[in-house]
Design a protein around this motif. Structure first.
Motif, short mmCIF file in Angstrom:
data_model
loop_
_atom_site.label_atom_id
_atom_site.label_comp_id
_atom_site.label_asym_id
_atom_site.label_seq_id
_atom_site.Cartn_x
_atom_site.Cartn_y
_atom_site.Cartn_z
N GLN A 747 43.85 34.24 40.63
CA GLN A 747 42.98 33.32 39.89
C GLN A 747 41.50 33.69 40.06
N SER A 748 41.13 34.11 41.25
CA SER A 748 39.73 34.45 41.49
C SER A 748 39.32 35.68 40.69
N SER A 749 40.19 36.70 40.67
CA SER A 749 39.88 37.91 39.90
C SER A 749 39.80 37.58 38.41
N CYS A 750 40.66 36.71 37.97
CA CYS A 750 40.67 36.31 36.57
C CYS A 750 39.36 35.63 36.19
N LYS A 751 38.90 34.72 37.01
CA LYS A 751 37.69 33.97 36.68
C LYS A 751 36.45 34.85 36.68
N LYS A 752 36.44 35.88 37.52
CA LYS A 752 35.27 36.75 37.62
C LYS A 752 35.02 37.53 36.33
N VAL A 753 36.07 37.89 35.62
CA VAL A 753 35.91 38.74 34.43
C VAL A 753 35.96 37.94 33.13
N LYS A 754 36.04 36.64 33.22
CA LYS A 754 36.05 35.79 32.02
C LYS A 754 34.61 35.57 31.59
#
Length: 940
Positions: A747-754
C-alpha cells in the motif's frame, strides 16, 4: 572631346558582383552551404537520402536483435498470471469459443484479430468448451490453453518494437534515436498491459505500426524522384502499405483513421507530381494515380472482405448473434434454413408471422399471463422457431355449409382456398392455447404510454371471439416484392400491417424486453400511429390442407457473400453507434494525452491489473506534439512575413519528416471527439505510437541536425541524453509494473507513485507488507475478487439503461481466522445507483421494471469474542461491467429457445379464470388510474 569614365573592378568587387556579373551572396561556410536547399528540376525532395532498411549495417541489425530479445522478456514475463479471466478476455476469449463451435455471433469489430486468437487457441488444443463468462473465472481447473492464446497478442506486441526501430531508421533518424524509440515502446506500461492479454489492441497497434513503416519506406522511395519510381522496391513498399491498411482495418474500424492518414499524404504526393511539368507527363501521372489506387484501395478492400469470407466459413451454425441479422441472412445458417413453402396465403392457413424491423423474431404466445393490466395471456416476440408461433388465419365470419355456418377454426380445411387480400378483416387463432390475438384499451405492462395498447391472447376452445379480435390486413406496397404481393398476401414477399378494427392501432413491436415473467422476450403492443417499420410483419411459414404438393412455392433469397457482407457492415455500424450508455471506466479524448485516468482490468488475491501508461513516456510524447505545433505555427507566420526559413534544408526536412508523424497522431486522435459512443484509454494507443515517433524524430533533429545547440558538434551529448531518458523511463516503468503484471505490491509503494487523484486504482487492495503475500499464497480458484467495479442489481425503467457507479471498488482485508463459522443467505433489492430498497418500494416497482439477479459472497471477519472487525468486508465478487465496445447491444429477444424450469414460472390460468378476467376488463375498475376498455363498445 568626350571623356569616358571607366570603373575597374577590384577582386573584392568581383566577388560581391560587379558590372556584367550577377550579384552573389557573401561567402558562407561549408556547413551553411550544405544547409541551403539545392533546387531540383524534378519532384525529388531537397535533402533526401536513401534510407533503405534492407541495407542497414550489421551493427544496426545486432542492436535490433538485442532490442527484440529485451522486448520478448518484458512482454512474456509471467504471462501465465493471472490464471483467471481478465477484463475483455470475457468477450474475445468467448468469441474464440464460438468460432471453434461455429456459432454465429455479432461483434462491432472486424474478425482478423479474433481469428488469429482463435487459431492460437485451436493449435494449442482448445475445444471451445470454456465460456469465459465472468472476470475472475479460473483457467487452470478446466485446462484452458490461455497462455497460448495470450501469446498471440504478446508476440505481436514484441514485433511492435523492431517495427518502431525500422520506421525511425527509414525516416532518417540515427541508430541511437531509433533504439530510444524502440526502448520507449518496450517500457510503456499501457502498451505492455494490453499486449499480455487476450485483447485486440496489440494486433491493432502492430498493424498500424507496420503500415507506418511501409508508408515511410515508400515515401523515401518517392522523394528520391523519377529514378526510383516504379522500381521493385517502390512497388514492394506500396503493396506492403496496402496490405498493412487491410490488416489494420480488419482488426478494428480505427483502421479507417489510418486509411485517412495515408490517403491525405497520397493526395499531397499526387499534387506534387502534378506540378512537375518537366518529367511527369499526364500519362505518367495517371500511371502514378492508378498504381496508388490499386495498392491503397483495391488491396485493402480485398483483404478486408477476405477476412469476412473466412468469418462466414467458420460461423455456420445459429448462435446468440443471429438475432441481429435479417431472416435472409439467418436462413443461410445450419438448421435455420427452411424448406420451400406455399406462396399463397388463404383463410385457414397455419402461419408464423415475423416482425420485419427489429429481427426480434416471431409473433408468439404461451400459456402464461400478464401480471398486470388485463392479466390475460401474454403475446411476445420470440426469436426461435416453436409450435407456439403458429397461428391459424380465420375470416371475421364463419363459412356457410349445406346445413348452415361451419363452426370451429378448421372450417376452411375442406373448402376451396380463399386468398387473403389487401383490406381483408381476419382473426388470428393461436392453435396451441385455443385463444385469439386480442387488443383493448389497456396499457401494456412495460411501455405504459397512452398511445400504446396491450395485446393479449383471449378466449377458449369453442369460443367464437369478439370484435376486439378483429384485425384488418393493410399491405405495404412499397415494401412488398412483386405485383401479386401488392394485391394479396403472399408468403415472405408481402409486407403488411395488422390494424385493430375497434381502436385503429397497429400491431407493433420495438426494442424493449419484457421482465423475467415473460422470459425477457420482446414486447408486442398495439400502437396508435406507430412508426411504419415497427408495425410491419410478414408470413414466413405457411401451410394449408387444400394447397397440395404442386402449389407454387417460395423461399428466402440467398443473399450470397456480398449481401451478407454488406448487411453485417450495416449492423456493425448501427450497433457501434448505439453504444452511448455510461461505463464505469470510460473516459473522454481530452483526458488521454495527459493520462488522466486508466481502466481497472482485474483484481484478486490482493493484486490488481490496472491499465495505466508510463507517465514519463506519455507526457514527453504529448510535449513533442505541442512543440511541433508551435514550430509549425511560427514557421507559417514567418513565411507570411517574407522570411526564407524554408530555404534551409534542415528546416524543410524537419517539416517533411516530422509532419507526417504528427498528422498520423491527429488522424488517430481527433476523430474520437466526434463520437458520442463509449470511449476508453486504450483507444489512444495508435495515436500514442505516432506521438512516440514524433518525440524521437524531434530529439534526433535537435541533437544531430540543428546547429547552434552544441549537440550536433558533440554527438556524445545526444547519446548521453538517450541513455538518461531511457533510464528514467525504465525507472517509471518499474514503479508501475505491479499494476501491469498483477504482481504483489504494498500500500505504501502504491500511494507514493499515485501522482494524480484521478488515477483511481485502490491502494487498499494490496497488503501492507510484502511478507504477507508469502503467508497467504494466491488460490487460483478462489471466489474472492478485488478492485473491480461492483454492479448492483438494477431496477430498470427501460431495457438497456445503465448508470455508472461511484465508489465502485471493493477491497478485501486479511482475515484473522480463515475458519468459516457460519453461512447465511440474504436477498437485497437495490436501484441502479446501489441504494437499498425496502419492501414497499420493491412492491411498487413490481411489473414496472426488471430486476437483475446477482450473487455475492461476502466474508464477515470476527475476533475471538465474535465481534465484527471494523476494517470492512474481506472480499466480494467484483466483476467489471460488461464492455459494450465488443458486446454491442444485445439482441432484444436473446434466449436459447427453452424455458428454464428453475426460474419463477408466471401463473397459468384456466378457461374460467380467463373469462373472468375479460369481464373485469369490460366493466373497468374505478380506482385504477388508467381507463379500461368497455365491453359494450367492443361488441356493438
Amino acid at each position: 572631346m568626350e571623356s569616358k569614365a571607366t570603373i575597374q573592378s577590384s577582386p573584392d568587387e568581383k566577388t560581391l558582383g560587379g558590372p556584367g556579373n550577377p550579384p552573389v551572396q557573401p561567402p558562407t561556410s561549408n556547413v551553411e552551404q550544405k544547409d541551403r536547399v539545392r533546387k531540383n528540376k524534378d519532384y525529388t525532395s531537397e535533402g533526401v537520402t536513401d534510407n533503405d532498411i534492407f541495407l542497414l549495417p550489421g551493427s544496426d541489425l545486432q542492436i535490433l536483435g538485442l532490442l527484440t530479445v529485451i522486448a520478448a522478456v518484458v512482454r512474456l514475463f509471467r504471462i501465465y498470471q493471472p490464471t483467471s479471466v481478465v477484463f475483455d478476455e470475457v468477450h474475445f476469449g468467448g468469441f474464440a469459443s464460438k468460432y471453434i463451435k461455429g456459432k454465429f455471433f455479432m461483434d462491432v469489430h472486424p474478425p482478423l484479430a479474433k481469428l488469429l486468437i482463435t487459431l492460437a487457441g485451436w493449435l494449442a488444443g482448445f475445444n471451445g468448451d470454456f465460456d469465459f463468462k465472468d472476470i475472475g473465472k479460473d483457467y487452470l481447473e478446466p485446462g484452458v490453453p490461455y497462455v497460448a492464446m495470450r501469446l498471440l497478442p504478446a508476440i505481436l506486441g514484441v514485433l511492435t518494437v523492431p517495427t518502431m526501430f525500422l520506421t525511425l531508421k527509414a525516416a532518417g533518424c540515427r541508430t541511437t534515436t531509433a533504439a530510444m524509440g524502440a526502448g520507449l515502446v518496450i517500457f510503456e506500461n499501457g502498451l505492455l498491459t494490453q499486449s499480455r492479454l487476450i485483447l485486440l489492441d496489440s494486433p491493432l497497434v502492430v498493424f498500424t505500426a507496420f503500415t507506418a513503416l511501409a508508408w515511410t519506406c515508400f515515401t523515401n522511395q518517392h522523394e528520391q524522384g523519377p529514378a526510383k519510381a516504379f522500381d521493385p522496391s517502390w512497388w514492394f513498399w506500396l503493396v506492403a502499405t496496402g496490405l498493412g491498411l487491410g490488416a489494420t482495418v480488419s482488426v478494428k474500424w480505427v483502421g479507417l483513421f489510418t486509411i485517412a492518414w495515408i490517403g491525405s499524404l497520397t493526395v499531397v504526393q499526387l499534387w506534387v507530381l502534378l506540378g512537375d511539368t518537366r518529367t511527369v507527363t499526364p500519362r505518367l501521372w495517371f500511371k502514378h494515380f492508378l498504381a496508388r489506387a490499386f495498392c491503397l484501395i483495391i488491396i485493402p478492400l480485398t483483404f478486408y472482405m477476405a477476412m469476412f469470407a473466412i468469418h462466414f466459413v467458420c460461423l455456420v451454425n445459429p448462435g446468440d448473434g443471429d438475432g441481429f441479422m435479417s431472416s435472409e441472412f439467418q436462413a443461410t445458417l445450419n438448421s435455420k434454413a427452411m424448406q420451400d413453402v406455399p406462396v399463397d396465403v388463404a383463410l385457414g392457413s397455419r402461419v408464423s408471422l415475423r416482425h420485419h424491423n427489429t429481427q426480434g423474431g416471431y409473433l408468439h404466445s404461451h400459456n402464461h399471463m400478464y401480471p398486470t393490466g388485463s392479466k390475460q395471456q401474454q403475446i411476445t416476440l420470440y426469436p426461435h422457431k416453436d409450435e407456439n408461433n403458429v397461428w391459424l388465419l380465420e375470416n371475421q365470419t364463419q363459412p356457410e355449409g349445406l346445413d348452415g355456418p361451419i363452426v370451429g377454426p378448421k372450417a376452411w380445411d375442406n373448402l376451396e382456398p380463399t386468398m387473403i387480400r389487401d383490406g381483408d378483416v381476419i382473426k388470428l387463432y393461436h392453435i396451441t392455447t385455443d385463444r385469439r390475438l386480442h387488443s383493448h384499451d389497456v396499457r401494456p405492462p412495460v411501455t405504459e404510454a397512452d398511445w400504446q395498447n396491450e395485446v393479449s391472447a383471449y378466449g377458449y376452445e369453442g369460443f367464437e371471439g369478439d370484435a376486439n379480435d378483429l384485425f384488418r390486413v393493410e399491405i405495404v406496397k412499397s415494401m412488398s416484392d412483386g405485383a401479386e404481393a401488392k394485391v394479396r398476401v403472399r408468403t415472405i414477399q408481402t409486407k403488411f400491417k395488422l390494424v385493430h378494427i375497434m381502436t385503429g392501432c397497429n400491431l407493433f413491436s420495438h426494442k424493449v424486453k419484457l421482465p423475467d415473467w415473460a422470459y425477457e422476450q420482446q414486447e408486442v403492443t398495439c400502437a396508435k400511429g406507430g412508426t411504419l417499420p415497427n408495425s410491419v410483419w410478414y408470413i414466413e411459414q405457411n401451410e394449408h390442407p387444400m394447397l397440395g404438393a404442386d402449389a407454387e412455392k417460395v423461399n428466402y433469397r440467398n443473399p450470397g457473400f456480398f449481401g451478407k457482407f454488406w448487411e453485417l457492415q450495416k449492423v456493425m455500424w448501427t450497433t457501434n453507434a448505439g453504444l452511448v450508455e455510461s461505463h464505469a471506466w470510460d473516459s473522454r479524448p481530452p483526458s488521454w494525452p495527459v493520462l488522466r485516468r486508466g481502466i481497472n482490468f482485474w483484481g484478486k488475491d490482493h493484486r490488481q491489473i490496472y491499465l495505466i501508461g508510463n507517465p514519463v513516456i506519455w507526457w514527453s510524447s504529448t510535449s513533442a506534439i505541442a512543440i511541433y505545433l508551435v514550430f509549425k505555427g511560427l514557421s507559417v507566420l514567418r513565411w507570411q512575413r517574407g522570411y526564407s526559413d524554408y530555404d534551409n534544408v534542415n528546416f524543410k526536412r524537419f517539416d517533411y519528416e516530422i509532419g507526417p508523424s504528427v498528422l498520423g497522431w491527429a488522424f488517430h486522435y481527433f476523430p474520437f471527439f466526434l463520437m458520442q459512443r463509449q470511449l476508453f484509454l486504450h483507444h489512444y494507443f495508435p495515436a500514442l505510437y505516432f506521438a512516440i515517433m514524433t518525440f524521437c524524430q524531434i530529439y534526433d533533429f535537435a541533437t544531430t541536425r540543428v546547429r547552434g545547440l552544441g549537440f550536433r558538434e558533440n554527438p556524445s551529448i545526444g547519446k548521453t541524453g538517450v541513455v538518461a531518458f531511457l533510464s528514467l523511463s525504465i525507472v517509471a516503468f518499474t514503479l508501475y509494473a505491479p499494476l501491469s503484471y498483477g504482481n504483489p505490491w504494498t500500500q505504501s509503494s502504491c500511494k507514493k507513485v499515485k501522482l494524480l487523484d484521478t488515477w483511481d486504482w485502490d491502494c487498499a487492495t494490496f497488503h501492507t507488507d510484502m511478507s504477507q503475500y508469502a503467508i497467504a499464497s494466491p488460490n487460483a480458484g478462489s471466489a474472492e475478487h478485488t478492485g473491480s467495479p461492483v454492479m448492483p442489481p438494477q431496477a430498470e425503467g427501460q431495457a438497456g439503461e445503465q448508470k455508472p457507479l461511484s465508489n465502485a471498488n471493493v477491497t478485501p482485508q486479511p482475515a484473522a481466522d480463515p475458519s468459516v463459522l457460519s453461512r447465511e443467505e440474504r436477498v437485497e433489492y437495490r436501484d441502479q445507483d446501489g441504494n437499498l430498497l425496502d419492501d414497499e418500494q420493491v412492491a411498487s416497482l413490481q411489473g414496472k421494471v426488471s430486476f437483475q439477479t446477482r450473487y455475492e459472497t461476502r466474508t464477515r471477519v470476527v475476533d475471538a469474542a465474535g465481534n465484527d472487525i471494523a476494517d470492512g468486508p474481506a472480499g466480494a465478487d467484483g466483476f467489471a461491467p460488461p464492455h459494450p465496445d465488443v458486446e454491442g447491444r444485445n439482441p432484444e429477444t436473446a434466449g436459447d429457445g427453452k424455458e428454464d424450469g428453475a426460474r419463477d414460472q408466471p401463473a397459468t390460468a384456466s378457461v374460467e379464470e380467463d373469462i373472468g378476467k375479460e369481464k373485469k376488463v369490460e366493466k373497468g375498475k374505478g380506482g385504477e388510474p388508467r381507463p379500461a376498455s368497455e365491453g359494450n363498445e367492443a361488441t356493438k
